[in-house]
Motif scaffolding. Structure first.
Motif, mmCIF file in Angstrom:
data_model
loop_
_atom_site.group_PDB
_atom_site.id
_atom_site.type_symbol
_atom_site.label_atom_id
_atom_site.label_comp_id
_atom_site.label_asym_id
_atom_site.label_seq_id
_atom_site.Cartn_x
_atom_site.Cartn_y
_atom_site.Cartn_z
ATOM 1 N N ARG A 69 52.504 171.953 60.191
ATOM 2 C CA ARG A 69 53.149 171.560 59.035
ATOM 3 C C ARG A 69 52.966 172.109 57.748
ATOM 4 N N PRO A 135 52.997 161.493 64.609
ATOM 5 C CA PRO A 135 53.958 161.908 64.128
ATOM 6 C C PRO A 135 54.285 161.529 62.901
ATOM 7 N N THR A 137 56.337 160.771 59.192
ATOM 8 C CA THR A 137 57.215 159.539 58.991
ATOM 9 C C THR A 137 58.578 160.005 58.132
ATOM 10 N N ILE A 139 61.235 157.474 57.887
ATOM 11 C CA ILE A 139 62.042 156.116 57.820
ATOM 12 C C ILE A 139 62.595 156.260 56.257
ATOM 13 N N GLY A 140 61.553 156.606 55.249
ATOM 14 C CA GLY A 140 61.905 156.540 53.883
ATOM 15 C C GLY A 140 63.497 157.062 53.635
ATOM 16 N N LEU A 143 66.460 155.287 54.996
ATOM 17 C CA LEU A 143 66.583 154.198 54.069
ATOM 18 C C LEU A 143 67.466 154.730 52.851
ATOM 19 N N ILE A 144 67.207 155.919 52.167
ATOM 20 C CA ILE A 144 67.782 156.413 50.960
ATOM 21 C C ILE A 144 69.175 156.631 51.337
ATOM 22 N N LEU A 169 62.824 165.317 49.991
ATOM 23 C CA LEU A 169 61.703 164.371 49.976
ATOM 24 C C LEU A 169 60.938 164.409 51.210
ATOM 25 N N PRO A 172 57.071 165.293 50.120
ATOM 26 C CA PRO A 172 56.300 164.312 49.296
ATOM 27 C C PRO A 172 56.237 163.075 49.985
ATOM 28 N N LEU A 173 57.211 162.520 50.991
ATOM 29 C CA LEU A 173 56.970 161.395 51.587
ATOM 30 C C LEU A 173 56.129 161.341 52.638
ATOM 31 N N TRP A 175 53.135 163.529 52.278
ATOM 32 C CA TRP A 175 52.127 164.158 51.623
ATOM 33 C C TRP A 175 50.815 163.026 51.722
ATOM 34 N N PRO A 176 51.052 161.608 51.381
ATOM 35 C CA PRO A 176 49.796 160.934 51.600
ATOM 36 C C PRO A 176 49.312 160.917 53.011
ATOM 37 N N LEU A 177 50.106 160.955 54.087
ATOM 38 C CA LEU A 177 49.477 161.274 55.442
ATOM 39 C C LEU A 177 48.920 162.533 55.547
ATOM 40 N N ALA A 179 47.811 165.205 53.276
ATOM 41 C CA ALA A 179 47.072 165.806 52.405
ATOM 42 C C ALA A 179 45.666 165.708 52.755
#
Lengths: 262, 415
Positions: A69, A135, A137, A139-140, A143-144, A169, A172-173, A175-177, A179
């Motif tokens: 990634r 995998p 994510t 899903i966000g 939803l948008i 996005l 950034p969506l 990135w928390p997973l 980083a």
């Protein structure tokens, strides 16, 4: 199916029984619920199956391995491939049922199938640790798209804003997973990320290092702004991409191709 | 109905029968690779495995030499472009701690020069108990994996006891078996719950399929009337929540992991080993493969410029080793070690110092058949190559590569 709830003249009973199966509102409601109980799980399984195949073919390793990634190709390839089913089924579900579920439901199904596959195939069968094969994510993003379609009730505006956000996005969506896996480490005098180190240590005979497409491209004018540049580019491309797949959904809904065959 | 049941029972029975006879897959497809590629890609030399039995967390080293062939087929991409030293094991049953070619770490891809000699060493740590056929592999971009000789290695112990830690450049020691996964699970579950909540909101309107289809069809262009104010409110709430979560998650990650680097890649250069000049040179006069006898006949012109007579001790091609038992004593390490200890017959040797003479080799063994080398007759250019190991009176070994056209003998013409 019972027909004796609504009294009919004896002479007409037999005839009505063949003409109309449902004779009361309660019975009709029950039949509709039964249809939902049949259709909705089938739709969920269908989405899980076709989206898994589709995503495996077009995105594949980019989503399988944490060391694939990168900042350029993964956020570009993924939204372009991911928009196909949300576009096609988004059109069908909205146009035929007025349900803003096409994007979020297809991606929800993909996510469920991906987790099942990673756990059973990659982890239990092939023995890779789950933190190497999780995998991403998305899903966000679904939803948008669905919320914008519901609020604007317009495919044009949904494509313009939702399609753009869908491409923009991805990074950034996730990135928390992602980083923690891009923290630097050293191995034998070479700097790597944790993800690179895992890719080196957890052996994949058929996936040599050079197969990964990492940062291969031009457009270096903006220096370190690799990710935002890719994200914006992916966003712009995805506007057209989303509209295109909506159009394919429209063609599918007209079933012109079926009439041509039959 | 009865027929259906019978069919179901038969189908289940056949499936069970098939499943009970599925053989375990141990090999890595080396037999499936076309013989010309095996003979003319990479020659593996003196491959050693430090131990054949070890416990979980123990180390095994695989070392040896390899030489990319001068006769590399032109119809596939060259090893001189992009290649990667790899290991062939079933999944990550081991983790690779180190791999080097001529002392250079092989974390990244590289390229190797044809005809040059390279030393390699791979250090593995046992991760999962089992019996594995461990192969050396060189992946070549555009060509595929070139598989080296395999050795059985047995790992015993408790897989739960496996440890694999690393220290980041920020000083944090991490367990690579589960690092970061708790975070992944949390965020994935959160997003899944969001998606599911949106789906469930619309499911609360059940029945939805037929009634909504009928209603949308009736309303036609006015179907937007089906959307209620509550639906729009929910849409607004979910949209705001989604955008807030994405932004919040990004800020959280930037705060928690402020120092990150992009994924690393690139190619690294490996200088070849310096090879002493060999006093022995070889020219292939004729190579014939006799299919009915599984016999490979090589007619060579051998020149010896050394100070001691030389003889052929070994002929190696495509990971198959044919040994001249009069010169060498080499025994297979295990049941799948491709060594024929007494399958090389040499006529016309030894070659005296200063002499050039014709030497004929016969490599006769069923391995040609069992390792599917006989399909070399189906090559697009019918060229073969191999390594010859000459030994002189003082036990010195000289390695020479030969190559050239091969003529198949179908046994139809009497000679």
């Amino acid at each position: 199916m019972k027909v004796d709830k609504m009294p009919l003249p004896p002479a007409q009973t037999e005839l009505r029984a063949t003409e109309v199966g449902l004779t009361s509102a309660a019975e009709q409601h029950r039949a509709y619920v039964q249809a939902d109980l049949l259709i909705i799980p089938l739709i969920v399984m269908l989405f899980m199956g076709i989206f898994s195949f589709h995503f495996a073919l077009l995105v594949g390793d980019w989503d399988y391995w944490v060391d694939w990634r990168d900042r350029r190709w993964w956020p570009l390839v993924t939204p372009l491939a991911l928009t196909v089913l949300p576009g096609v089924f988004g059109y069908l579900l909205w146009e035929k049922l007025r349900l803003p579920l096409g994007a979020s439901l297809t991606i929800l199904c993909l996510t469920l199938a991906a987790w099942i596959s990673r756990y059973l195939n990659f982890h239990l069968f092939a023995d890779f640790p789950m933190n190497f094969v999780w995998p991403s994510t998305y899903i966000g993003l679904g939803l948008i798209i669905d919320c914008l379609l519901l609020l604007t009730r317009s495919f044009f505006w949904t494509g313009l804003f939702g399609g753009f956000a869908f491409g923009l996005l991805v990074y950034p969506l996730n990135w928390p997973l992602l980083a923690p896996f891009q923290v630097p480490v050293e191995l034998h005098g070479t700097m790597l990320t944790v993800a690179d180190l895992m890719g080196y240590e957890y052996i994949r005979t058929a996936i040599p290092e050079y197969v990964r497409i990492i940062e291969e491209s031009t457009l270096r004018t903006f220096g370190e702004a690799v990710t935002p540049l890719t994200a914006v580019f992916a966003g712009f491309l995805n506007i057209m991409n989303y509209w295109f797949w909506l159009w394919i959904g429209y063609l599918g809904s007209k079933a012109i191709w079926i009439r041509k065959i039959v | 109905m009865r027929t259906l049941k019978t069919l179901l029972v038969v189908w289940l029975g056949l499936t069970a029968l098939l499943l009970s006879h599925v053989p375990a897959a141990f090999a890595h497809g080396e037999r499936a690779q076309m013989p010309q590629l095996r003979m003319r890609a990479v020659h593996w030399i003196d491959v050693q495995v430090s131990t054949a039995k070890l416990g979980v967390n123990d180390i095994v080293k695989i070392s040896g030499k390899f030489m990319p062939s001068e006769y590399w087929p032109h119809h596939v991409n060259s090893i001189e472009d992009t290649a990667y030293l790899n290991i062939g094991v079933p999944g990550p049953s081991f983790v690779r701690l180190d791999s080097r070619v001529n002392g250079v770490p092989m974390i990244r891809s590289t390229s190797f020069r044809r005809g040059e000699l390279y030393d390699f060493e791979i250090v593995l740590k046992a991760r999962r108990p089992g019996r594995y056929h461990v192969h050396t592999v060189i992946n070549v971009e555009g060509t595929g994996p070139i598989i080296g000789p395999g050795t059985w290695v047995e790992v015993t112990g408790d897989p739960a006891a496996f440890e694999n830690t690393a220290t980041t450049l920020l000083g944090q020691t991490i367990d690579l078996e589960n690092y970061g996964f708790g975070n992944v699970k949390w965020w994935s579950a959160l997003w899944f719950a969001m998606g599911l909540a949106w789906f469930v909101y619309w499911l609360t309107k059940c029945p939805i399929a037929i009634p909504r289809f009928k209603r949308a069809s009736e309303l036609g262009p006015d179907a937007d009337q089906m959307i209620t104010p509550m639906d729009r409110r929910m849409g607004g709430i979910f949209l705001a929540l989604t955008l807030t979560l994405i932004a919040g998650g990004y800020v959280y990650a930037q705060e928690k992991w402020p120092i990150t680097t992009p994924l690393q890649t690139g190619k690294i250069d490996v200088p070849p080993l310096e090879q002493p000049t060999s006093p022995v040179s070889v020219r292939l006069i004729e190579a014939r493969y006799r299919i009915p006898g599984r016999s490979f006949r090589l007619e060579l012109e051998v020149s010896n410029k050394g100070d001691s007579p030389v003889n052929v001790g070994e002929f190696a091609a495509g990971n198959l080793r044919f040994i001249n038992a009069r010169i060498l004593n080499v025994q297979p390490r295990d049941e799948h070690d491709l060594v024929a200890p007494d399958a090389l017959r040499v006529e016309g040797a030894p070659v005296a110092p200063g002499e050039t003479r014709r030497v004929v080799l016969y490599a006769d063994d069923a391995m040609w058949e069992t390792e599917r080398m006989t399909t070399m007759i189906a090559s697009p250019d019918a060229v073969v190559a191999g390594l010859l190991f000459f030994f002189d009176g003082r036990g010195r070994r000289y390695m020479v590569e030969f190559g050239g056209p091969m003529i198949p003998d179908f046994g139809m013409v009497k000679t």
